[in-house]
Design a protein around this motif. Structure first.
Motif, PDB file in Angstrom:
ATOM      1  N   ARG A   4      23.292 -36.318   1.066  1.00 42.37           N
ATOM      2  CA  ARG A   4      22.898 -36.115   2.470  1.00 42.37           C
ATOM      3  C   ARG A   4      22.820 -37.458   3.206  1.00 42.37           C
ATOM      4  O   ARG A   4      23.291 -37.572   4.335  1.00 42.37           O
ATOM      5  CB  ARG A   4      21.557 -35.389   2.519  1.00 42.37           C
ATOM      6  CG  ARG A   4      21.154 -34.993   3.884  1.00 42.37           C
ATOM      7  CD  ARG A   4      19.904 -34.172   3.843  1.00 42.37           C
ATOM      8  NE  ARG A   4      19.640 -33.681   5.176  1.00 42.37           N
ATOM      9  CZ  ARG A   4      18.492 -33.191   5.561  1.00 42.37           C
ATOM     10  NH1 ARG A   4      17.505 -33.092   4.703  1.00 42.37           N
ATOM     11  NH2 ARG A   4      18.333 -32.771   6.781  1.00 42.37           N
ATOM     12  N   THR A   7      26.353 -38.703   3.766  1.00 45.60           N
ATOM     13  CA  THR A   7      27.001 -37.931   4.829  1.00 45.60           C
ATOM     14  C   THR A   7      26.508 -38.373   6.203  1.00 45.60           C
ATOM     15  O   THR A   7      27.306 -38.598   7.120  1.00 45.60           O
ATOM     16  CB  THR A   7      26.752 -36.422   4.635  1.00 45.60           C
ATOM     17  OG1 THR A   7      27.239 -36.037   3.357  1.00 45.60           O
ATOM     18  CG2 THR A   7      27.443 -35.616   5.706  1.00 45.60           C
ATOM     19  N   ILE A   8      25.200 -38.508   6.337  1.00 45.67           N
ATOM     20  CA  ILE A   8      24.627 -38.951   7.622  1.00 45.67           C
ATOM     21  C   ILE A   8      25.092 -40.362   7.950  1.00 45.67           C
ATOM     22  O   ILE A   8      25.473 -40.651   9.094  1.00 45.67           O
ATOM     23  CB  ILE A   8      23.084 -38.841   7.588  1.00 45.67           C
ATOM     24  CG1 ILE A   8      22.673 -37.374   7.561  1.00 45.67           C
ATOM     25  CG2 ILE A   8      22.464 -39.548   8.791  1.00 45.67           C
ATOM     26  CD1 ILE A   8      21.196 -37.138   7.301  1.00 45.67           C
ATOM     27  N   SER A   9      25.109 -41.241   6.953  1.00 47.65           N
ATOM     28  CA  SER A   9      25.568 -42.623   7.172  1.00 47.65           C
ATOM     29  C   SER A   9      27.033 -42.645   7.618  1.00 47.65           C
ATOM     30  O   SER A   9      27.410 -43.379   8.525  1.00 47.65           O
ATOM     31  CB  SER A   9      25.398 -43.449   5.900  1.00 47.65           C
ATOM     32  OG  SER A   9      24.047 -43.558   5.551  1.00 47.65           O
ATOM     33  N   LEU A  11      28.698 -40.227   9.127  1.00 49.12           N
ATOM     34  CA  LEU A  11      28.783 -39.694  10.495  1.00 49.12           C
ATOM     35  C   LEU A  11      28.335 -40.730  11.521  1.00 49.12           C
ATOM     36  O   LEU A  11      28.939 -40.842  12.597  1.00 49.12           O
ATOM     37  CB  LEU A  11      27.954 -38.420  10.619  1.00 49.12           C
ATOM     38  CG  LEU A  11      28.504 -37.193   9.896  1.00 49.12           C
ATOM     39  CD1 LEU A  11      27.506 -36.034   9.956  1.00 49.12           C
ATOM     40  CD2 LEU A  11      29.844 -36.798  10.474  1.00 49.12           C
ATOM     41  N   ILE A  12      27.308 -41.479  11.206  1.00 51.03           N
ATOM     42  CA  ILE A  12      26.844 -42.535  12.117  1.00 51.03           C
ATOM     43  C   ILE A  12      27.915 -43.603  12.280  1.00 51.03           C
ATOM     44  O   ILE A  12      28.204 -44.039  13.401  1.00 51.03           O
ATOM     45  CB  ILE A  12      25.508 -43.138  11.629  1.00 51.03           C
ATOM     46  CG1 ILE A  12      24.385 -42.111  11.811  1.00 51.03           C
ATOM     47  CG2 ILE A  12      25.187 -44.431  12.372  1.00 51.03           C
ATOM     48  CD1 ILE A  12      23.076 -42.513  11.160  1.00 51.03           C
TER      49      ILE A  12
END
Length: 131
Positions: A4, A7-9, A11-12
């Motif tokens: 998670r 994935t967030i990293s 997307l950022i």
């Protein structure tokens, strides 16, 4: 949990890259167009224009320029190439280019100024001034 965060990293980072591309796109477009025209790569420059704006090489080696209103102006080969800048600071468009070669006996000849704008990643010729 690690997937998670990754994935967030990701997307950022993708978001930052897209914002960077979007914000600096006009500067890159301007730089590419100025480079093509000043190096007399008119075919490449013409591909960057939004119709009806156009650049065409004449049989005598000059240029025919068509602005966004369809007005055609011919620039003699002796005045070329166009270089960045030289237009009025409050002139139309986003940037300008000037051709002023061909002076005699140390005098600068009459310049031709292109006023150019950027629309959606393409260049338009706003106006061509001949003095």
């Amino acid at each position: 949990m690690n997937k998670r965060i990754l994935t967030i990293s990701a997307l950022i980072l993708i978001g930052i890259a897209l914002i960077d591309w979007w914000v600096f796109r006009p500067k890159r477009t301007t730089a590419a167009f100025v480079d093509h025209v000043s190096q007399e790569r008119y075919e490449e420059a013409a591909q960057m224009l939004t119709p009806p704006s156009a650049i065409e090489v004449t049989s005598g080696g000059g240029l025919t320029l068509v602005d966004h209103a369809g007005t055609s102006t011919t620039v003699q080969q002796e005045k070329l190439p166009f270089l960045s800048g030289g237009g009025e600071t409050d002139g139309p468009g986003d940037f300008s280019m000037t051709a002023l070669q061909g002076g005699k006996k140390g005098r600068v000849d009459v310049p031709v100024v292109l006023y150019l704008g950027i629309t959606g990643g393409k260049i338009r010729i706003d106006r061509v001034d001949t003095f």
